[in-house]
Design a protein around this motif. Sequence first.
Motif, PDB file in Angstrom:
ATOM      1  N   MET A 176       4.256  -2.734   7.045  1.00  0.00           N
ATOM      2  CA  MET A 176       2.904  -2.684   6.491  1.00  0.00           C
ATOM      3  C   MET A 176       2.634  -4.060   5.936  1.00  0.00           C
ATOM      4  O   MET A 176       3.253  -4.487   4.965  1.00  0.00           O
ATOM      5  CB  MET A 176       2.862  -1.636   5.374  1.00  0.00           C
ATOM      6  N   HIS A 244      -1.664  -5.044  -4.738  1.00  0.00           N
ATOM      7  CA  HIS A 244      -1.810  -4.501  -3.389  1.00  0.00           C
ATOM      8  C   HIS A 244      -0.954  -3.275  -3.142  1.00  0.00           C
ATOM      9  O   HIS A 244      -1.074  -2.639  -2.088  1.00  0.00           O
ATOM     10  CB  HIS A 244      -1.509  -5.581  -2.349  1.00  0.00           C
ATOM     11  N   TYR A 249       3.675   3.696  -4.062  1.00  0.00           N
ATOM     12  CA  TYR A 249       3.193   3.455  -2.699  1.00  0.00           C
ATOM     13  C   TYR A 249       4.277   2.793  -1.857  1.00  0.00           C
ATOM     14  O   TYR A 249       4.512   3.162  -0.703  1.00  0.00           O
ATOM     15  CB  TYR A 249       1.943   2.580  -2.746  1.00  0.00           C
ATOM     16  N   ASN A 252       6.818   5.254  -0.822  1.00  0.00           N
ATOM     17  CA  ASN A 252       6.316   5.998   0.338  1.00  0.00           C
ATOM     18  C   ASN A 252       6.435   5.170   1.613  1.00  0.00           C
ATOM     19  O   ASN A 252       6.825   5.673   2.676  1.00  0.00           O
ATOM     20  CB  ASN A 252       4.854   6.382   0.080  1.00  0.00           C
ATOM     21  N   LEU A 253       6.109   3.871   1.480  1.00  0.00           N
ATOM     22  CA  LEU A 253       6.149   3.015   2.675  1.00  0.00           C
ATOM     23  C   LEU A 253       7.576   2.867   3.206  1.00  0.00           C
ATOM     24  O   LEU A 253       7.777   2.769   4.425  1.00  0.00           O
ATOM     25  CB  LEU A 253       5.568   1.635   2.365  1.00  0.00           C
ATOM     26  N   VAL A 256       7.945   5.945   5.289  1.00  0.00           N
ATOM     27  CA  VAL A 256       7.045   5.996   6.460  1.00  0.00           C
ATOM     28  C   VAL A 256       7.389   4.889   7.455  1.00  0.00           C
ATOM     29  O   VAL A 256       7.439   5.116   8.663  1.00  0.00           O
ATOM     30  CB  VAL A 256       5.572   5.919   6.004  1.00  0.00           C
TER      31      VAL A 256
ATOM     32  N   ASP B 647      -4.890   6.499   8.364  1.00  0.00           N
ATOM     33  CA  ASP B 647      -3.507   6.914   8.610  1.00  0.00           C
ATOM     34  C   ASP B 647      -3.005   7.584   7.332  1.00  0.00           C
ATOM     35  O   ASP B 647      -2.846   6.908   6.304  1.00  0.00           O
ATOM     36  CB  ASP B 647      -2.707   5.639   8.933  1.00  0.00           C
ATOM     37  N   THR B 650       0.067   5.946   5.459  1.00  0.00           N
ATOM     38  CA  THR B 650      -0.007   4.639   4.800  1.00  0.00           C
ATOM     39  C   THR B 650      -1.332   4.407   4.085  1.00  0.00           C
ATOM     40  O   THR B 650      -1.452   3.436   3.336  1.00  0.00           O
ATOM     41  CB  THR B 650       0.145   3.499   5.831  1.00  0.00           C
ATOM     42  N   GLY B 651      -2.325   5.231   4.344  1.00  0.00           N
ATOM     43  CA  GLY B 651      -3.650   4.997   3.783  1.00  0.00           C
ATOM     44  C   GLY B 651      -4.418   3.898   4.483  1.00  0.00           C
ATOM     45  O   GLY B 651      -5.498   3.498   4.052  1.00  0.00           O
ATOM     46  N   LYS B 652      -3.884   3.407   5.567  1.00  0.00           N
ATOM     47  CA  LYS B 652      -4.534   2.277   6.251  1.00  0.00           C
ATOM     48  C   LYS B 652      -5.721   2.764   7.088  1.00  0.00           C
ATOM     49  O   LYS B 652      -5.651   3.778   7.764  1.00  0.00           O
ATOM     50  CB  LYS B 652      -3.536   1.564   7.153  1.00  0.00           C
ATOM     51  N   PRO B 770      -5.110   0.173   1.377  1.00  0.00           N
ATOM     52  CA  PRO B 770      -4.256   1.285   1.831  1.00  0.00           C
ATOM     53  C   PRO B 770      -3.593   2.008   0.662  1.00  0.00           C
ATOM     54  O   PRO B 770      -3.536   3.240   0.642  1.00  0.00           O
ATOM     55  CB  PRO B 770      -3.230   0.583   2.726  1.00  0.00           C
ATOM     56  N   ASP B 771      -3.121   1.246  -0.325  1.00  0.00           N
ATOM     57  CA  ASP B 771      -2.487   1.851  -1.496  1.00  0.00           C
ATOM     58  C   ASP B 771      -3.447   2.803  -2.195  1.00  0.00           C
ATOM     59  O   ASP B 771      -3.121   3.954  -2.503  1.00  0.00           O
ATOM     60  CB  ASP B 771      -2.054   0.720  -2.440  1.00  0.00           C
ATOM     61  N   TRP B 774      -4.248   5.854  -0.033  1.00  0.00           N
ATOM     62  CA  TRP B 774      -3.084   6.756   0.008  1.00  0.00           C
ATOM     63  C   TRP B 774      -2.970   7.538  -1.298  1.00  0.00           C
ATOM     64  O   TRP B 774      -2.756   8.750  -1.291  1.00  0.00           O
ATOM     65  CB  TRP B 774      -1.823   5.933   0.265  1.00  0.00           C
ATOM     66  N   ARG B 775      -3.150   6.839  -2.418  1.00  0.00           N
ATOM     67  CA  ARG B 775      -3.063   7.537  -3.708  1.00  0.00           C
ATOM     68  C   ARG B 775      -4.198   8.544  -3.865  1.00  0.00           C
ATOM     69  O   ARG B 775      -4.001   9.603  -4.451  1.00  0.00           O
ATOM     70  CB  ARG B 775      -3.081   6.515  -4.866  1.00  0.00           C
TER      71      ARG B 775
END
Lengths: 266, 780
Positions: A176, A244, A249, A252-253, A256, B647, B650-652, B770-771, B774-775
């Motif tokens: 990511m 960022h 997060y 999680n990444l 994932v 997504d 990932t929140g992307k 994305p963060d 996702w949150r």
Amino acid sequence: MYQTTYHRASSVDEAASLFAKSSEAKFLAGGQTLLPVMKQRLASPSDVIDLAKIKDMIGVEASGDTLTIKAATPHYDVATSDAAKKAIPALAYLASLIGDPAVRYRGTIGGSIANNDPAADYPAALLALDATVKTNKRSIAASDFFKGLFTTALEDGEIVTAVSFPVPAKAGYSKMPHPASRFALTGVFVAQTKSGEVRVAATGASQNGVMRVSAIEAALKTNWSPAAIDSVSIPASGLLADIHGTAEYRANLVKVMAQRAVAAAG
Amino acid sequence: MGVEGIGARVVRKEDKRFITGKGRYVDDIKLTGMTHAYFIRSPHAHAKVKGIDSSAALKMPGVVAVLTGKQLVDDKVGNLICGWAITSKDGSPMKMGAWPAMAPETVRFVGQAVAVVIAESKNLARDAAEAVVVDYEELPAVADMQAAIKAGAPQLHPEAPGNQVYDWVIGDEGATDAAFSKAANVVKLDVTNNRLAPNAMEPRAAIADYDAAEEHFTLYTTSQNPHVARLVLSAFYNIAPEHKLRVIAPDVGGGFGSKIFIYPEEMVALWASKKVGRPVKWTGDRTEAFLTDAHGRDHVTHAEMAFDTSNKIIGLKVKTYANFGAYMSLFSSSVPTYLYATLLSGQYNIPAIHAEVIGVYTNTTPVDAYRGAGRPEASYLIERLMETAARQLNVDPAELRRTNFITQFPHQTPVIMAYDTGDFNASLDAAMKAIDYAGFAARKAQAKSQGKLRGIGVSCYIEACGIAPSKAVGSLGAGVGLWESAEVRVNPVGTIEILTGSHSHGQGHETTFCQLVADRLGVPISQVSIVHGDTDKVQFGMGTYGSRSAAVGLTAILKAMEKMESKAKKIAAHALEASEADIVIENGEFKVTGTDKAIALPMVALAAYTAHNLPDGMEPGLKESAFYDPTNFTFPAGAYICELEVDPGTGKTSFINFVAADDFGRLINPMIVEGQVHGGLAQGIGQALLEHAIYDANGQPVTASFMDYAMPRADDLPSFNLSHTTTLCPGNPLGIKGCGEAGAIGASAAVINAITDAIGKNNLEMPATPDRVWRTIHAA
């Protein structure tokens, strides 16, 4: 930038000897970190010794079960190298994701690992593939090489000359990207060695730099599949947090990205 | 008409020099004896300057001078001004603290200059700057707007108690309250409009050159409006009277509003040039750009919209807090008031609106106009409200908009603006067709089967552009008129120079303005040149911002052209022994209609300048000028629809499609218009997904480089699907509305509406990183 003296070394020995003669020298490879830092006047080396034109330090070679990338090889060359793509396609893919085109044309594997930015891509590959860092003095196992944020096992004046990677049975990388810098917000490299060992390394996640992820390694050892990671829990404590990406997060990444890396590895 | 006339996709004339590295920017200019300035800037967000010791620096090689804020004040250089007076609801004028170009006593944001080193080179100046010792006494700082208005917060300016600049209202509060009391449904929304750093490609720069013999200054600067710069520098800063100050804005690499304003650096350069008796150059670097170029947006708003039983909007209440940073920049006061709240009716019939805007000081970089300036904030708010309402009322978002569209023109909104024309259904129709809105449900289901969350988001924006009628803006507090001027010079050999008060810094004026001439005279654009950006060449002008250059600037050229053509026709008629009324202009010739008698433009021009055979009483020469002041703003409008996938892992966000159906009135060069829309959309999407200028609680900037501040890149953006629906603007003879800001105004809401549709949660702030997405997905 402050005044400095620029040297273009033609051999590793010459570079080492120039370094020994200078008061506060820095080695320059692709310059993707050193030059911006110098421009901001945050570094003021007396001498800059350019390694990027040393012929013996450029190239990608496959021999038997080993892929060797010489230290001054730019990322673009690795990304497009037939030898790399054939031996460890995940590594060539990783190189193709580093930064942006300008970074990939200049930045080198030696510069990247010697700098050991906690969000750089290559350290994850070295650690997961159990690579060996060759210097002008010795060979260092990747697991002994990375020592935390911007810190390595390199001694003062020691020059990384190449990295050799054992060709794995399977490997994959998923990343990511950081939306601004295009470093890894989190990237995970997964590998299964030919002897069946599973190694997983994450970059951009830990406050201590690149790390092995033993919980995921254990899950994959039992069952090499993305689904095997479903039940793994990655704690957020000790992970990086910034504007960022929160630590949660990134946790999680790690999971994932590992799943996607496994899927890519096949 | 013709291949280079109005409506032709003519390749930009100026691009040859830009893409071959032959542009001439301020930093490319080198003057004999030129010195270089390096500013010493505060590392603190709030501090007293107790002393500056430059003794060591003055002994360093190549140092010419070290000048401080105290010397600037001693020399009676004026403070920076804010040029638009706003009156609070209690009748009091806005409350402003003084902004000296270099701080003599107190610094109020990180990056504020306290001193400047003048040296033989930039590097020597920078070396010496490190030897200047500034003794700061740190003061408590406040960067967050909500914290700044609380009791006990650190105070920035004694003139503005509670850090409040103004508390301004617009609309009819009683009528709005009455509407809400009858409402069948009320929709409430809190939104933050994130602070942005403008980041023009070229950083700001200035060269000041004082000629002691003539007591005359020349300033080369990165300005969108060199005449306004000269006016302000002369009238308010005691630099020099106008006739002793020439301001040149040569090639300028992007502005987006950030180069409208007069900044401390050019004032200091002018003053320093006189002090040291040599030219002084300053070129900012990217860090200085992040720290000192006026930022944009930064609103926190609570809004409520009242609906009747048939889903018609009956009222709108808005309360907005606007962050101005540490000082009031040149047009800052107007941005969250007259450029924002006057657009709160959007494309909709809203019988009652009341808005309150509270301007707040914080220890951050000053905030001012940035592409769209107030209108993106209004459009984002209204379009997020409409989406929220559609979800709450359980109706299709496009249908809810149609239910409320204004369809009769002219339309007077309750917040000053009188929309002249438009067809909002047409643009929404075009956008829905282009994206196959009807087929979305099936595509969403298909995406779901692949583990992706697909969403669609509509944004129907309107903006007030062509800024604009001097009488109107004057009555609202503007310190200047907002007309434009032009001059048409036909040279004796028939080539044409157009002098314009508009300024091109990426907009392609050197092409589009020529196309008007080509259209009217039938001459190739290679015969025409555009002169702009120099107060010694162009008599006066108001510059380029607010999507005004075509609607106002080009119309001024048209008016001057008409005068010139009228005279040329008289000369042609005289030469052809015909009636002036029978003369038509075609393909560069003046023809007697219905005959084969003709005289070419160069011969008419030559006749004008030789003056051997002119009609009795006619003055020689062929040169005319005009000032044009429109009677209303223009109202570009359109519909943007974004389809994207999120997504969930990932929140992307990944774009599937982005369609824009704009109504800009007449297009001069559709290719350039498309480029303007592309750039605007990129900035709007950048705001929605990536960009955010962040400060920590102590006022330290967290995003002062591209390593942290995420500028949109090509691979962050979709391929845009553009179209146009056209209603001609009745307010100017060319029917132009303007296109420069639309993308930045309309895009953000489309993106956020689409993401919130995809994830099934309505509350999501920008930038939707994305963060953050996702949150939001995984929030309880």
